[in-house]
Design a protein around this motif. Structure first.
Motif, short mmCIF file in Angstrom:
data_model
loop_
_atom_site.label_atom_id
_atom_site.label_comp_id
_atom_site.label_asym_id
_atom_site.label_seq_id
_atom_site.Cartn_x
_atom_site.Cartn_y
_atom_site.Cartn_z
N LEU A 61 2.35 -1.79 -9.87
CA LEU A 61 2.78 -1.91 -8.47
C LEU A 61 2.02 -0.94 -7.57
CD1 LEU A 61 6.64 -2.34 -8.87
CD2 LEU A 61 4.98 -4.09 -8.22
N ARG A 62 1.77 0.26 -8.08
CA ARG A 62 1.01 1.23 -7.29
C ARG A 62 -0.42 0.74 -7.08
NH1 ARG A 62 0.68 7.61 -7.49
NH2 ARG A 62 -1.20 7.85 -6.25
N ALA A 63 -1.02 0.18 -8.14
CA ALA A 63 -2.38 -0.34 -8.01
C ALA A 63 -2.40 -1.49 -7.00
CB ALA A 63 -2.90 -0.81 -9.36
N GLU A 64 -1.38 -2.37 -7.05
CA GLU A 64 -1.30 -3.46 -6.07
C GLU A 64 -1.14 -2.91 -4.66
OE1 GLU A 64 1.74 -6.31 -6.94
OE2 GLU A 64 0.92 -6.81 -8.89
N ALA A 65 -0.27 -1.90 -4.51
CA ALA A 65 -0.05 -1.30 -3.19
C ALA A 65 -1.34 -0.66 -2.67
CB ALA A 65 1.08 -0.28 -3.26
N GLU A 66 -2.06 0.03 -3.54
CA GLU A 66 -3.32 0.64 -3.12
C GLU A 66 -4.34 -0.43 -2.74
OE1 GLU A 66 -4.33 3.17 -6.39
OE2 GLU A 66 -3.05 4.80 -5.68
N ALA A 67 -4.37 -1.53 -3.51
CA ALA A 67 -5.28 -2.63 -3.19
C ALA A 67 -4.90 -3.25 -1.84
CB ALA A 67 -5.27 -3.69 -4.29
N MET A 68 -3.60 -3.45 -1.62
CA MET A 68 -3.13 -4.00 -0.33
C MET A 68 -3.46 -3.04 0.80
SD MET A 68 0.51 -5.71 -1.43
CE MET A 68 0.93 -6.19 0.23
N LEU A 69 -3.28 -1.74 0.56
CA LEU A 69 -3.59 -0.74 1.58
C LEU A 69 -5.08 -0.78 1.92
CD1 LEU A 69 -2.68 1.61 3.38
CD2 LEU A 69 -3.12 3.13 1.43
N ALA A 70 -5.91 -0.87 0.88
CA ALA A 70 -7.35 -0.95 1.12
C ALA A 70 -7.70 -2.22 1.88
CB ALA A 70 -8.11 -0.91 -0.21
#
Length: 172
Positions: A61-70
């Motif tokens: 979920l953190r990786a997804e959130a970071e990808a979404m943030l990017a």
């Protein structure tokens, strides 16, 4: 520890500590025989696996959130760049339209000035023509009056009267 070396400790009839030790050893043997350590280990392993899966899910979920943030940051920068381009285009269009409006205004002013100058020239020409016509008419009338006065004194001549009448027509 010194109690194990005490002879009273090993007396089966009077030593309560020995019976507590024997009971404890029997309890531990039963617990081991029933498989409680395996159940505890399994429960701990299950709990560890559950925690590990939750950690893995949190990492995902953190990786997804970071990808979404990017992605959002990229879209934001693209939107800002697009807005800047639109603003620059709008400013360029405004400057171009302003220049075109100035040119059209200058052309319109030039046309109106030329039209006004033509109208003034026409009015001057018309006024000059009217003044000349009025002056010619006035001069003809004055000449007619002067000649009529001179001839009134003298005898009337029909040719002279016809010539005087034609002077007014010829001067106009």
């Amino acid at each position: 520890m010194n109690m194990f070396f005490d002879p009273h400790f090993w007396d089966v009839k009077t030593s309560a500590e020995l019976w507590v030790l024997v009971g404890l050893l029997i309890f531990i043997a039963i617990v081991v025989a029933v498989g409680v350590p395996k159940m505890v280990a399994k429960a701990l392993d299950d709990k560890a696996a559950k925690i590990q899966s939750e950690l893995d899910e949190a990492a995902r979920l953190r990786a997804e959130a970071e990808a979404m943030l990017a992605q959002i940051r990229l879209e934001k920068s693209e939107a800002e760049a697009q807005a800047a381009d639109m603003l620059a285009t709008a400013e360029a269009d405004a400057r171009r339209l302003e220049a075109e409006a100035k040119v059209r205004l200058e052309e319109a002013l030039t046309r109106r000035q030329a039209l006004a100058e033509r109208r003034i020239a026409q009015a001057e020409a018309q006024a000059t023509t009217e003044v000349k016509a009025a002056a010619a008419e006035l001069a003809a009338k004055a000449a007619q009056d002067i000649l009529a006065a001179r001839l009134a004194v003298a005898t009337t001549d029909p040719l002279m009267d016809a010539a005087i009448a034609q002077i007014g027509d010829k001067l106009n």
